[in-house]
Design an enzyme around this catalytic site. Structure first.
Site, mmCIF file in Angstrom:
data_model
loop_
_atom_site.group_PDB
_atom_site.id
_atom_site.type_symbol
_atom_site.label_atom_id
_atom_site.label_comp_id
_atom_site.label_asym_id
_atom_site.label_seq_id
_atom_site.Cartn_x
_atom_site.Cartn_y
_atom_site.Cartn_z
ATOM 1 N N SER A 87 4.604 7.603 -15.026
ATOM 2 C CA SER A 87 5.596 8.078 -14.076
ATOM 3 C C SER A 87 6.800 8.652 -14.815
ATOM 4 O O SER A 87 6.651 9.522 -15.683
ATOM 5 C CB SER A 87 5.988 6.930 -13.139
ATOM 6 O OG SER A 87 6.762 7.368 -12.066
ATOM 7 N N HIS B 164 -0.107 6.221 -6.897
ATOM 8 C CA HIS B 164 0.650 6.405 -8.134
ATOM 9 C C HIS B 164 0.514 5.219 -9.075
ATOM 10 O O HIS B 164 0.956 5.280 -10.230
ATOM 11 C CB HIS B 164 2.126 6.613 -7.763
ATOM 12 C CG HIS B 164 3.008 7.001 -8.904
ATOM 13 N ND1 HIS B 164 2.804 8.133 -9.661
ATOM 14 C CD2 HIS B 164 4.106 6.401 -9.436
ATOM 15 C CE1 HIS B 164 3.735 8.227 -10.592
ATOM 16 N NE2 HIS B 164 4.527 7.183 -10.488
ATOM 17 N N ASP C 109 -2.195 12.062 -6.143
ATOM 18 C CA ASP C 109 -0.841 11.582 -6.419
ATOM 19 C C ASP C 109 0.130 12.756 -6.361
ATOM 20 O O ASP C 109 -0.152 13.853 -6.864
ATOM 21 C CB ASP C 109 -0.814 10.910 -7.796
ATOM 22 C CG ASP C 109 0.520 10.279 -8.111
ATOM 23 O OD1 ASP C 109 1.344 10.128 -7.197
ATOM 24 O OD2 ASP C 109 0.743 9.932 -9.285
#
Length: 476
Positions: free
Chosen positions: A306, A425, A369
């Site tokens: 991320s 995610h 995602d």
């Protein structure tokens, strides 16, 4: 021994349409893609006619020419399979670590997935996941925003002692106005810091692990976001030159997202954990480790998920740009980024510069995602070439860097089909998908039970496996 080639493999269908149970043998997936490409290139005319003809009695009769093709493919596939098995049995990571580390941009290792590469990706992913598991999220804890474990015994309580790395430094980032939602601050009056968060660590492989890896590996692991995606709303999408902050870059057209760069370079000298920016912490520690192990073969591996993936990209670029990976004899220490569900970081000139410096990047993403699609939703690498060049000057024209490995959670029978962006995610979900990924056209195949049992935060997302040994599962 050749595995019989199912006639179904010759029919034009999507692999997801297979409704086989887990107890049935799947198609020989490592050679499935090759079979289709071979047929389409050599015998394209066969696709125009029906491969099966049914007589009045109802029994199928195979076309004579098609039967000979199948027999030939079975023979060739069997020989290739035996050769691959023998090759993999004799293959050791220490002998091919440069290829696994991206020397050739992972050419020929992703489809089908090389077993050693799969194991290394999961290992680096687990080192990034350790940043989440060790982070103190409790707002009522005095140490909220810090690490729950001491540096000298970091991996043991996380169940990662077998990784055999030693953490040499913890990394602390200074809070900025751009990414306030990323930081966690304790609600208590007296806490360890009001302006800093623990954001990752630097570790080096032990002597035993170094022998297995074939080199001394320096790993930088970054924490990302575990449950909230509000930090995306704080992204301004505005690109700013990297040159003023990273002064060794002399090209003013190399630009990155402003929030990422500010987080990487911010500091507050009046506070203990903010005296040095996370950039200064990394460059200082990596420089010391390179000097300490100057007589050994080294590699620098950077991993993150991320937002941590964006910081991994910046730190890898910074190490190469400042020349910390250049040793005394003029050779370069390989620098690679293993990115999990990372956003775009910079513009076309940044992409060109980081790749020109020799930094290798492998991006693992879930196709459903949303995070890998930001920033740069309007202008990015997916637009037609002439549009990209026409709009390249815009302050929100972004490009992804490196090689992309696409995964799909819908291919796993152990994951729910969900639209929850947090689940899509989730890093542990990515590692689970990696564990069962064979090739882009194959069905999911579970390689180890640990992809089910060691993932603690997927209780909502995962199906509960009742009997792994019998390949049966039930939803609870």
């Amino acid at each position: 021994m050749a595995i019989p080639l199912s006639l179904t493999a010759l029919l034009p269908f999507h692999p997801n349409s297979l409704k086989t149970s887990r107890s049935e043998n799947p198609l020989p997936t490592p050679f499935y893609g090759k079979t289709l490409r071979y047929l389409s290139s050599k015998f394209g005319s066969i696709r125009a006619r029906t491969p099966l003809q049914v007589n009045q009695g109802g029994s199928p009769k195979i076309d004579e020419s098609l039967s000979s093709i199948i027999t030939e493919l079975e023979r060739e596939k069997g020989e290739q399979e035996e050769g691959e098995i023998e090759k993999q049995a004799n293959k050791k990571l220490a002998d091919c670590w440069r290829e696994i580390h991206g020397q050739d941009n992972w050419s020929g290792l992703l489809d089908p997935m090389d077993p050693l590469l799969r194991a290394e990706l999961i290992r680096y992913g687990e080192m990034a996941q350790a940043c989440y598991d060790a982070f103190d999220f409790d707002p009522f804890s005095k140490y909220c925003g810090g690490c729950k474990y001491i540096r000298r015994k970091f991996f043991e309580p996380l169940g990662l002692a077998d990784h055999d790395y030693k953490v040499t430094r913890f990394l602390y980032a200074t809070s900025t106005n751009n990414l306030l939602n990323f930081f966690k601050i304790s609600r208590r009056t007296h806490n360890w810091s009001d302006h800093a968060n623990w954001i990752g660590y630097i570790a080096v492989s032990s002597d035993a692990m170094t022998k297995r890896l074939g080199r001394r590996d320096i790993t930088i692991a970054w924490r990302g976001t575990v449950t909230e995606l509000e930090w995306i709303e704080n992204l301004t999408d505005l690109l700013i030159p990297i040159a003023p902050e990273i002064n060794c870059c002399h090209d003013p057209m190399v630009k990155v997202e402003r929030g990422f760069l500010n987080l990487y370079t911010s500091k507050k000298e009046d506070y203990r954990f903010c005296k040095y920016s996370v950039r200064e912490q990394i460059l200082d520690e990596v420089s010391d480790l390179v000097r300490q192990y100057s007589n050994e073969e080294l590699s620098i591996s950077v991993t993150g998920h991320s937002l941590g993936s964006a910081l991994a990209m910046l730190s890898a670029y910074d190490i190469a740009e400042t020349g910390l990976n250049v040793v005394s004899d003029g050779c370069n220490i390989p620098v690679s980024v293993f990115s999990f569900s990372g956003p775009r970081v910079g513009n076309r000139r940044f992409k060109k510069r980081i790749e020109g410096l020799g930094v290798k990047v492998l991006r693992v993403v879930n196709v459903h995602d949303m995070v890998p699609n930001v920033p740069g939703i309007l202008v990015n690498e997916n637009m037609p070439l002439f549009v990209r060049w026409l709009l390249d000057w815009l302050p929100w024209s972004y490009r992804h860097v490196g090689v992309k490995l696409e995964l799909d959670h819908k291919h796993s029978p152990f994951l729910r089909d969900t639209v929850d962006p947090t689940c899509l995610h989730n890093l542990e979900a990515h590692l689970h998908l990696l564990d069962g990924f064979i090739s882009f056209l194959s069905v999911y195949s579970l390689f180890s039970c640990k992809s089910i049992y060691t993932f603690s935060s997927l209780l909502y997302f995962l199906l509960v496996v009742a009997k792994i040994g019998k390949n049966t599962a039930k939803v609870v």
